[in-house]
Design an enzyme around this catalytic site. Structure first.
Site, PDB file in Angstrom:
ATOM      1  N   THR A  86      10.937  11.616 -18.219  1.00 39.18           N
ATOM      2  CA  THR A  86      10.827  12.673 -19.232  1.00 39.18           C
ATOM      3  C   THR A  86       9.588  12.436 -20.106  1.00 39.18           C
ATOM      4  O   THR A  86       9.013  11.342 -20.102  1.00 39.18           O
ATOM      5  CB  THR A  86      12.056  12.633 -20.158  1.00 39.18           C
ATOM      6  OG1 THR A  86      12.083  11.344 -20.793  1.00 39.18           O
ATOM      7  CG2 THR A  86      13.361  12.861 -19.402  1.00 39.18           C
ATOM      8  N   GLU A 123      10.590  12.544 -12.763  1.00 40.01           N
ATOM      9  CA  GLU A 123       9.664  11.397 -12.674  1.00 40.01           C
ATOM     10  C   GLU A 123       9.337  10.827 -14.061  1.00 40.01           C
ATOM     11  O   GLU A 123       8.220  10.366 -14.318  1.00 40.01           O
ATOM     12  CB  GLU A 123       8.430  11.745 -11.848  1.00 40.01           C
ATOM     13  CG  GLU A 123       8.878  12.092 -10.426  1.00 40.01           C
ATOM     14  CD  GLU A 123       7.829  11.957  -9.348  1.00 40.01           C
ATOM     15  OE1 GLU A 123       6.848  11.239  -9.556  1.00 40.01           O
ATOM     16  OE2 GLU A 123       8.025  12.583  -8.294  1.00 40.01           O
ATOM     17  N   ALA A 166      22.446   6.809 -14.630  1.00 39.76           N
ATOM     18  CA  ALA A 166      21.174   6.080 -14.716  1.00 39.76           C
ATOM     19  C   ALA A 166      20.013   7.022 -14.408  1.00 39.76           C
ATOM     20  O   ALA A 166      19.630   7.194 -13.248  1.00 39.76           O
ATOM     21  CB  ALA A 166      21.175   4.904 -13.737  1.00 39.76           C
ATOM     22  N   THR A 185      17.763   7.698  -8.991  1.00 39.99           N
ATOM     23  CA  THR A 185      18.558   8.276 -10.072  1.00 39.99           C
ATOM     24  C   THR A 185      20.049   8.332  -9.727  1.00 39.99           C
ATOM     25  O   THR A 185      20.421   8.667  -8.602  1.00 39.99           O
ATOM     26  CB  THR A 185      18.041   9.701 -10.382  1.00 39.99           C
ATOM     27  OG1 THR A 185      16.661   9.601 -10.735  1.00 39.99           O
ATOM     28  CG2 THR A 185      18.813  10.345 -11.523  1.00 39.99           C
ATOM     29  N   GLU A 199       9.684  11.915 -23.104  1.00 39.75           N
ATOM     30  CA  GLU A 199      10.042  10.829 -24.025  1.00 39.75           C
ATOM     31  C   GLU A 199       9.787   9.471 -23.358  1.00 39.75           C
ATOM     32  O   GLU A 199       9.285   8.539 -24.002  1.00 39.75           O
ATOM     33  CB  GLU A 199      11.517  10.973 -24.453  1.00 39.75           C
ATOM     34  CG  GLU A 199      11.817  12.211 -25.316  1.00 39.75           C
ATOM     35  CD  GLU A 199      11.685  13.554 -24.575  1.00 39.75           C
ATOM     36  OE1 GLU A 199      11.915  13.610 -23.343  1.00 39.75           O
ATOM     37  OE2 GLU A 199      11.336  14.556 -25.241  1.00 39.75           O
ATOM     38  N   GLN A 241       4.652  35.663 -22.785  1.00 37.27           N
ATOM     39  CA  GLN A 241       4.499  36.426 -24.041  1.00 37.27           C
ATOM     40  C   GLN A 241       3.474  37.551 -23.850  1.00 37.27           C
ATOM     41  O   GLN A 241       3.680  38.676 -24.317  1.00 37.27           O
ATOM     42  CB  GLN A 241       4.048  35.458 -25.151  1.00 37.27           C
ATOM     43  CG  GLN A 241       4.180  36.003 -26.555  1.00 37.27           C
ATOM     44  CD  GLN A 241       5.637  36.219 -26.971  1.00 37.27           C
ATOM     45  OE1 GLN A 241       6.556  35.680 -26.353  1.00 37.27           O
ATOM     46  NE2 GLN A 241       5.835  37.035 -27.988  1.00 37.27           N
ATOM     47  N   PHE A 265      13.074   9.669  -2.316  1.00 38.47           N
ATOM     48  CA  PHE A 265      13.000   8.496  -3.186  1.00 38.47           C
ATOM     49  C   PHE A 265      14.266   8.508  -4.037  1.00 38.47           C
ATOM     50  O   PHE A 265      14.435   9.392  -4.877  1.00 38.47           O
ATOM     51  CB  PHE A 265      11.732   8.661  -4.033  1.00 38.47           C
ATOM     52  CG  PHE A 265      11.439   7.559  -4.987  1.00 38.47           C
ATOM     53  CD1 PHE A 265      11.160   6.275  -4.527  1.00 38.47           C
ATOM     54  CD2 PHE A 265      11.398   7.799  -6.351  1.00 38.47           C
ATOM     55  CE1 PHE A 265      10.861   5.256  -5.417  1.00 38.47           C
ATOM     56  CE2 PHE A 265      11.099   6.794  -7.241  1.00 38.47           C
ATOM     57  CZ  PHE A 265      10.830   5.519  -6.779  1.00 38.47           C
TER      58      PHE A 265
END
Ligand code: CAA
Length: 377
Positions: free
Chosen positions: A364, A362, A129, A125, A366, A335, A122
């Site tokens: 972020t 796919e 962009a 990107t 954000e 940890q 796919f």
């Protein structure tokens, strides 16, 4: 939403689990260390129906639905996150063909992908962009009965092995999102060049390359839908793709939790197993709780998709929460291992690297928050 799996869903989950534990788990470390693409295992996944799970049998898919897909992908990711992304991107590539392809395109391109005989990629990107695919500059110009494509795409999962690439490129003069169109590009098309293979932090057994298009001639018959709907094609595919990445994250998180439990049981300090210390117990409790919450969000999004209801918001919520959760679980597991977790001989070292990209690709975290905020406001 029912939390009770049907017997078919449970059967698919167990089938994927058996395959993953027997064929992937014993090899995942070696594949990671040697950056080996597991071609033979991927072929077997195709034969098991894992590459076209949401495509109906009339187009040679498994017709298993999104809930079963999520369950199977979780099991694959538990054993090998690299193989999981290979699986998820092929399933994602089927989606635009299924939703926007015409009968001939479905016959020629969807069927081999859905049957697991071919691999998909796919390509949206570009170097300039990423979060903003509307800014892409790869251009497809009409030339007789075809389009001539020039430009490049980066970070393309499966790109070096894909038989069928779903490409989004700019057509016409419109500089906005509406100036994009979707195309089917076949492997071996002159002018399609497989570029640099990326040297990644994690998912090192998955194939991620640059794709170059140099006067690459794509027949008009390979235009998906009509000109101008490329952005929509990408967004619709990514809605489903995000259920896949949420599921991949869950699989990695479950593997981390099992590693933490196992290690804490065997590791002794101050004269006792460290699982008797509350600090360790709380980390394990938090991880187990967050995994269950992420599972609910992911199965909810998948279940809406199976019912044919809108699921954009739920897929973004699932992807956002599951990927961030999986990173927290990996952190706690490392940890718990102390210094040993930093060493390559422990599985958590690979899981910790593999999980990192789930909050990035796919869309972020954000971007997922943008989608969720727009939907709820
Ligand atoms: N379904 C259908 N249509 C949609 C849609 C959806 N989920 N989301 C948006 N659209 C439509 C809108 O309705 C709008 O249509 P109109 O022009 O007709 O009004 C059009 O698309 C533009 O929408 P927006 O105004 O919302 O677009 P935007 O430019 O503001 O972008 C965004 C929104 C959510 C940030 C989007 O750009 C986005 O998702 N970015 C992230 C891209 C991404 O996920 N890239 C990942 C690359 S693939 C990858 O990683 C694969 C791999 O190999 C692993």
């Amino acid at each position: 939403m029912s939390f009770q799996l049907s017997s078919e869903q449970e059967m698919i989950r167990l089938m994927a689990r058996d395959f993953a534990r027997n064929e992937l788990e014993p090899n995942a470390h070696k594949w990671d260390q040697t950056e080996t693409f597991p071609a033979a295992a991927v072929k077997k996944m195709g034969a098991l129906g894992l590459l076209g799970m949401m495509i109906p049998p009339e187009y040679d898919g498994a017709g298993a639905g999104a809930v079963s897909y999520s369950l199977a992908l979780q099991e694959i990711a538990y054993s090998c996150a690299s193989t999981a992304v290979t699986m998820s991107v092929t399933n994602l590539s089927c989606d635009p063909l299924w939703k926007f392809g015409n009968d001939q395109q479905k016959e020629r391109h969807l069927k081999p992908l859905a049957a697991g005989l071919a691999l998909g990629a796919f390509a949206i990107t570009e170097s300039g962009a990423g979060s903003d695919p509307g800014g892409m500059i790869t251009r497809a110009v009409e030339d007789g009965n075809s389009y001539l494509v020039n430009g490049s795409k980066i970070f393309i999962t499966n790109g070096g092995y894909a038989d069928t690439i779903i490409l989004v490129a700019r057509t016409g003069q419109d500089k906005s999102n509406r100036g994009l169109s979707g195309f089917i590009v076949e492997k071996g098309t002159p002018g399609l060049i497989i570029g640099r293979k990326e040297d990644k932090m994690g998912l090192r057994a998955s194939n991620t390359v640059e794709l170059l298009f140099e006067d690459c001639r794509i027949p008009k018959a390979n235009l998906l839908g009509k000109e101008g709907i490329g952005f929509k094609i990408a967004m619709v595919a990514l809605d489903s793709g995000r259920i896949g990445i949420a599921s991949q994250s869950l699989g990695i998180a479950r593997a981390c939790l099992d590693e933490a439990i196992q290690y804490a049981k065997n590791r002794r300090q101050f004269g006792k197993s460290i699982n008797s210390f509350q600090a360790i117990q709380w980390m394990i409790a938090d991880s187990a709780t967050e995994i269950e919450a992420a599972h609910c969000l992911t199965i909810q999004a998948a279940s809406l998709k199976d019912q044919g209801l809108p699921f954009t918001k739920e897929a973004s919520m699932a992807k956002l929460f599951s990927s961030e959760m999986a990173n927290r679980v990996a952190y706690r597991t490392l940890q718990t291992h102390g210094g040993y977790g930093y060493m390559k001989e422990y599985k958590i070292e690979r899981l910790y690297r593999d999980v990192r990209v789930t909050t990035i690709y796919e869309g972020t975290s954000e971007v997922q928050r943008i989608v969720v905020a727009r939907e709820v406001m």
